[in-house]
Design an enzyme around this catalytic site. Sequence first.
Site, PDB file in Angstrom:
ATOM      1  N   ASP A 296       0.838  -1.201   0.000  1.00 18.26           N
ATOM      2  CA  ASP A 296       0.000   0.000   0.000  1.00 18.26           C
ATOM      3  C   ASP A 296       0.872   1.250   0.000  1.00 18.26           C
ATOM      4  O   ASP A 296       2.029   1.206   0.427  1.00 18.26           O
ATOM      5  CB  ASP A 296      -0.877   0.047   1.262  1.00 18.26           C
ATOM      6  CG  ASP A 296      -1.868  -1.102   1.300  1.00 18.26           C
ATOM      7  OD1 ASP A 296      -2.167  -1.660   0.237  1.00 18.26           O
ATOM      8  OD2 ASP A 296      -2.325  -1.417   2.410  1.00 18.26           O
TER       9      ASP A 296
HETATM   10  N1  URA Z   1      -1.375  -5.873   3.884  1.00 17.08           N
HETATM   11  C1  URA Z   1      -1.815  -4.588   3.887  1.00 17.08           C
HETATM   12  O1  URA Z   1      -2.835  -4.282   4.495  1.00 17.08           O
HETATM   13  N2  URA Z   1      -1.107  -3.669   3.217  1.00 17.08           N
HETATM   14  C2  URA Z   1       0.049  -3.949   2.572  1.00 17.08           C
HETATM   15  O2  URA Z   1       0.677  -3.047   1.998  1.00 17.08           O
HETATM   16  C3  URA Z   1       0.502  -5.276   2.585  1.00 17.08           C
HETATM   17  C4  URA Z   1      -0.231  -6.228   3.246  1.00 17.08           C
END
Ligand code: URA
Length: 233
Positions: free
Chosen positions: A99
């Site tokens: 993310d």
């Molecule tokens: N899980 C999440 O919520 N975000 C990420 O970036 C990776 C795994």
Amino acid sequence: MRLDHFLSKALQKSRTEVSNLISKGIIEVNNKKALRKNMQINDNDIVSIDGNIIEYKAFLYIMMNKPSGYVSATTDEKDKTIIDLLPYKRSLFPVGRLDKDTEGLLLIMNDGKLAHHLTSPRHHIQKKYYVVVDKELTNEEEMTFQSGIDICDGKQNIFHTKPSVLEKINKNTYYVSITEGKYHQIKRMFLYFDIHVTYLKRISMGPIMLDESLQPGEYRFLSEQEIDLLKDI
Ligand code: URA
């Protein structure tokens, strides 16, 4: 091999010509100015002149400590991408996604076959995250978290998570290891218990550990040994 020997061979130039290029400061090794003509380089080093790679390597394999604020994509209309942090324009792409606000280990390469292999759900590659949350899970919730819960997969489908491993560090920090990679998976798994993730960092992916000497936004090339470990999965 010495840098000046390598340059002389690769550019078909005399040692004097090569020395001049080096003293002008336009030669870089692994993106750092190289000013010593007797510097030793090896097969993993990327030598460039004025930003152009001299030695041709078909495939580049990079480990980045992804900083928050960058999207895991090659282009984006509104956000900066992790590719913007690299000087190489060699059809590189991230292997899987983190993310925008997640930090940590991101593999970036231009080897589509290996990337496909690594992201295929069939291979169940374990990804380990360091997670900071705003509330503690109860003992019972910890058991439920690990055995599998129903979360939304980001496409309005309900998804039952595979067993995961939760290691409690203290009351609001955990290590979580999962073998899947659904959209916002870690955040959604905690949200199931009404708990918010306030910081998330990936620290390993299969056999590859984040090199802790890399600050957010920094990267390095994978070693031959690391590349072999990935190919052996
Ligand atoms: N899980 C999440 O919520 N975000 C990420 O970036 C990776 C795994």
